[in-house]
Write an enzyme that holds these catalytic residues in place. Sequence first.
Site, PDB file in Angstrom:
ATOM      1  N   GLU A  10     -48.385 -48.591  96.038  1.00 58.71           N
ATOM      2  CA  GLU A  10     -48.679 -49.441  97.191  1.00 58.71           C
ATOM      3  C   GLU A  10     -48.324 -48.712  98.485  1.00 58.71           C
ATOM      4  O   GLU A  10     -48.969 -48.897  99.519  1.00 58.71           O
ATOM      5  CB  GLU A  10     -47.924 -50.767  97.095  1.00 58.71           C
ATOM      6  CG  GLU A  10     -48.461 -51.697  96.011  1.00 58.71           C
ATOM      7  CD  GLU A  10     -48.187 -51.198  94.592  1.00 58.71           C
ATOM      8  OE1 GLU A  10     -47.140 -50.564  94.364  1.00 58.71           O
ATOM      9  OE2 GLU A  10     -49.035 -51.437  93.705  1.00 58.71           O
ATOM     10  N   HIS A  40     -44.707 -62.033  90.549  1.00 56.88           N
ATOM     11  CA  HIS A  40     -46.167 -62.084  90.702  1.00 56.88           C
ATOM     12  C   HIS A  40     -46.616 -63.445  91.223  1.00 56.88           C
ATOM     13  O   HIS A  40     -47.749 -63.848  90.978  1.00 56.88           O
ATOM     14  CB  HIS A  40     -46.875 -61.846  89.359  1.00 56.88           C
ATOM     15  CG  HIS A  40     -46.834 -60.434  88.864  1.00 56.88           C
ATOM     16  ND1 HIS A  40     -45.696 -59.844  88.397  1.00 56.88           N
ATOM     17  CD2 HIS A  40     -47.806 -59.500  88.760  1.00 56.88           C
ATOM     18  CE1 HIS A  40     -45.974 -58.603  88.003  1.00 56.88           C
ATOM     19  NE2 HIS A  40     -47.244 -58.362  88.213  1.00 56.88           N
TER      20      HIS A  40
END
Lengths: 322, 343
Positions: free
Chosen positions: A60, A129
């Site tokens: 990321e 998540h």
Amino acid sequence: MTELSVSEALRAALDEELARDERVYVAGEDVGSFGGNFGETRSLQEKYGETRVRDTPLSEVGIAGHALGAAVGGLRPVAELQFADFAATAGDEMINQIPKMGYISGGQFSVPLTVLAPSGAGIRSGAQHSQSVHAWMGSQPGFVVVTLTTPYDAKGLLKSAIRDDNPVFVLPHKNLMGKRGEVPDEEYTLPLGEAAVEREGDDVTVVATQQLFYRAIEAAERLAGEIDVEVVNPRTFAPLDTETIRASVRKTGRLVAVDETPLRYGTQSHIVSEVTTNDFFSLDAPPQTVGVADTPIPFSPPLEDEVIPGTDGIVDAIRDTF
Amino acid sequence: MVHETTASLEDCSAGTIETLLEEMIRIRAFDEAALDQFRDGDVPGFLHLCHGHEASHAGMGTAMEPDDWLAVGGSRLHGQYLVKGVPMREAMAEIYGKATGSNHGKGGSMHLADHERHLYGHAATIGSGQNPAAGLALAQQMRETGNVVVSTIGDGGTSRGSFHTALVFAATWNLPVVYVIENNGFAISYDAGNLPADELSAYGEPLGIPTASVDGMDPVAIHEAVSAAVERARSGGGPTVIESRVVRMRGHFEGDKQQYREDPDAAAGEAHDPLASFRDRLQDRGYLTDAEYEARYADAESTAADAVAYARESEFPEPATAYEDVYVRPLYGQEGTDGGEER
Ligand SMILES: Cc1ncc(C[n+]2csc(CCOP(=O)(O)OP(=O)(O)O)c2C)c(N)n1
């Protein structure tokens, strides 16, 4: 009008913008032949090639960080994070670099990048998540932070995000990716920075977005005939269109701020504070807030359902303003 | 893999020698002027000086074309801004936080940026500028500009994952980017000798990136190494990692007592001064007389003095400008938008 799911609407937006502007490209993990975790980039690589729809290594930091430089260098990246939670693994890029770059350059640089990342809970994926990050990303001046609720929103707002000259963090909801709705056949965009009054009503204003928007609508329908509920969808959380929310409260005299962000330092407090500070005397009752109690999102279905506000909770909060 | 250069003055054009010397003198004069002002208490914040890095900065600056991008790293910044062509006045005024500074006072010495001159500026969270450098390089590649990106970092910054990620992206996408590691032996107090690699450029090796480790105290050596890397990048040959071994002659910032250093005074002496040694080399070969050097230095000193005067006399920004440049307004779709146009 055509009926599309949110992920189909996202794909349509990407498709149209890739076709419209050659500076636009999509980069992220598994966005190529795999087609994105929710199918949102399916077949785009086939159509636009590996240069414009590029799979990235798993980082990321690299996805967000390279996109910043690419945007300064004249491209319009759509950088996808598979889950909005992973904005934290690119924390420095997302907090210290991207939203500050235009400012510290004294306005010399614009950073026209879009970060596209599904957020929110409800898909039984556990605490790492399932977060709603628009409170913690919304507190970074310089980032435009957009939540998506309907397929109509998804297409119109994503297209605007790509065209906007600011860094825009676009947050569809994981649990709404399959949600279907009408989308115009002709080309359209929706303004960033503007809230939408989605359901008109006279007695109380409920501010809600993403999956809680649908629960707020359910609550409104359940109370119909008894309490006339107005529902406002902020759409953009940063900068927040407080004017539309305040105008609604000036009309109804009551406010319930609903969001999936944690209540502690969440968006709800900010919305309430904007209204009480500026329109205190138009309130007929103390505003109510509905959100996630100060807990991570648990995995087990009954536990997850417990912490995410449901329709009942919203109905109760609305009644509490009377 | 490239490993050593055979830098010699004889192989270097007169014009390059000239520019290298000029740039090194300018950097030193600028930093000396900034130091004087800092001691008088006029310069806000930290002051990180480049003493010892001048050859390295000049060598990479002269290896770049004006349209190549520079993304600055490490903490020795001023010299890099100057070699990218930022006028001393604009640089000094920014260090003072004045409205006439390159960033109108919004950046300061750690964030000096100049879009027109393709200076990205510095990511002050050390090691966070390397991925944006890869992205800038991607933009050059996709837009086929023919420009190259040079990105610097210190020995300290190479320990961050973000640096290694940038190398992965650069190698995977064969990007036109040159990563220069200015290894001055310390990250504030942390001794780079403790790091496992003898040459920090070795970090490029597992990724198949060509590497070089050169004497960054010799401007010709660094000029040659960066030129070769820039050339390779420009012709589609992808990234390079170069270690430029330098000496940090002063503390990390002004006021650093350097207790971690055995002999701070020795490091500050002429024996470790790249400007003095380049001057001596040029004098030995008959390229330069003492008087010529003195005249050049005096010239640079007066440009720096002019920059200081300009910065001091300039106004601070209007407080209300603090709220400008947060967003490009109007946002897309709001009234008055013509978003999406190239700026
Ligand atoms: C991510 C991050 N960690 C720590 C710091 C504090 N800090 C600033 S400079 C520095 C040392 C940098 O050393 P190096 O990368 O070798 O550059 P040099 O100062 O030698 O030019 C540290 C630890 C920082 N700015 N950013």
